[in-house]
Design a protein around this motif. Structure first.
Motif, short mmCIF file in Angstrom:
data_model
loop_
_atom_site.label_atom_id
_atom_site.label_comp_id
_atom_site.label_asym_id
_atom_site.label_seq_id
_atom_site.Cartn_x
_atom_site.Cartn_y
_atom_site.Cartn_z
N PHE A 13 0.85 -0.96 0.07
CA PHE A 13 0.13 0.19 -0.08
C PHE A 13 0.78 1.19 0.11
O PHE A 13 0.41 1.90 -0.47
CB PHE A 13 -0.41 0.44 1.24
N VAL A 14 1.86 1.38 0.92
CA VAL A 14 2.40 2.65 1.04
C VAL A 14 3.78 2.45 -0.44
O VAL A 14 3.73 3.24 -0.49
CB VAL A 14 3.13 2.44 2.48
N LEU A 15 3.67 1.47 -0.83
CA LEU A 15 4.41 2.04 -1.91
C LEU A 15 3.80 2.31 -3.12
O LEU A 15 4.04 3.31 -4.39
CB LEU A 15 5.10 -0.03 -2.42
N LEU A 16 2.36 1.89 -3.49
CA LEU A 16 1.94 2.10 -4.17
C LEU A 16 1.60 3.66 -4.40
O LEU A 16 1.30 4.16 -5.96
CB LEU A 16 -0.09 1.99 -4.65
N PHE A 17 1.01 4.21 -2.97
CA PHE A 17 0.76 5.22 -2.36
C PHE A 17 2.06 6.85 -2.87
O PHE A 17 1.69 7.68 -3.30
CB PHE A 17 0.51 5.44 -0.97
N GLY A 18 3.04 5.46 -2.37
CA GLY A 18 4.13 6.70 -3.22
C GLY A 18 4.64 6.42 -4.57
O GLY A 18 5.18 7.51 -5.42
N VAL A 19 4.26 6.17 -5.82
CA VAL A 19 4.45 6.04 -6.66
C VAL A 19 3.46 6.68 -7.17
O VAL A 19 3.64 7.60 -7.97
CB VAL A 19 4.22 4.25 -7.16
N ILE A 21 3.14 10.27 -9.20
CA ILE A 21 3.10 10.97 -11.14
C ILE A 21 2.39 11.68 -10.77
O ILE A 21 2.38 12.68 -11.37
CB ILE A 21 2.13 9.40 -11.18
N VAL A 22 1.80 11.42 -9.19
CA VAL A 22 0.59 12.97 -9.73
C VAL A 22 2.31 14.60 -9.10
O VAL A 22 1.43 15.77 -9.66
CB VAL A 22 -0.55 13.16 -7.83
N MET A 23 2.99 14.63 -8.70
CA MET A 23 3.90 15.81 -8.55
C MET A 23 4.84 16.04 -9.60
O MET A 23 5.51 16.36 -10.14
CB MET A 23 4.99 15.37 -6.99
#
Length: 154
Positions: free
Chosen positions: A90-96, A100-102
């Protein structure tokens, strides 16, 4: 069956977990707090080590003489994996997604493969993985890789 729980270490582990949360929320988040509070909470990182030591003790106590065969070891690893991996992924997905958003560059496929397979500790220069706290996951996975084999040492 398993050994009886020892509640004292569980209480200390709970206190350490609260200390870790305070450290992450107040110190790493950048929330403005008074310098005295920042100096105090900034040292709460030692709670991570306390938490790991107590967790290792708790596991050793609970599993002593229980990892006697292949099936017991398989169950041990499955239970540990499903305790660690969901939050990790979950943290990895959130980080990726955050990357992308940034508008930053997305990690390469090799880096994603190393991180998702928990093999990143074995590749020089990649030992922290792609997520914050990768070193913590690395230490935990290193311990879990060898833990069942300690049970057979007498």
């Amino acid at each position: 069956m398993g050994a009886e729980r020892i509640h004292g270490p569980d209480v200390l582990r709970g206190i350490a977990a609260i200390g870790v949360v305070f450290f992450h929320v107040l110190y790493l988040s950048g929330i403005p707090i008074h310098s005295v509070g920042m100096a105090l909470v900034g040292r709460f990182d030692f709670f991570v080590r306390i938490f790991f030591v107590l967790s290792a003790f708790s596991m050793a106590h609970a599993y002593y003489s229980r990892l006697t065969g292949i099936e017991a070891m398989r169950n041990f690893y499955l239970k540990r994996f499903f305790r660690i991996a969901p939050l990790f992924y979950f943290v990895l997905l959130f980080g990726v997604l955050y990357t992308i958003v940034m508008g930053r560059s997305v990690p390469g496929g090799f880096d994603l493969l190393l991180t998702t397979s928990f093999l990143f500790p074995f590749v020089p220069g990649k030992h922290d993985g792609l997520i914050g706290g990768g070193l913590v996951y690395r230490r935990r996975m290193d311990f879990l890789r060898v833990f069942p084999f300690f049970d057979s040492i007498d």
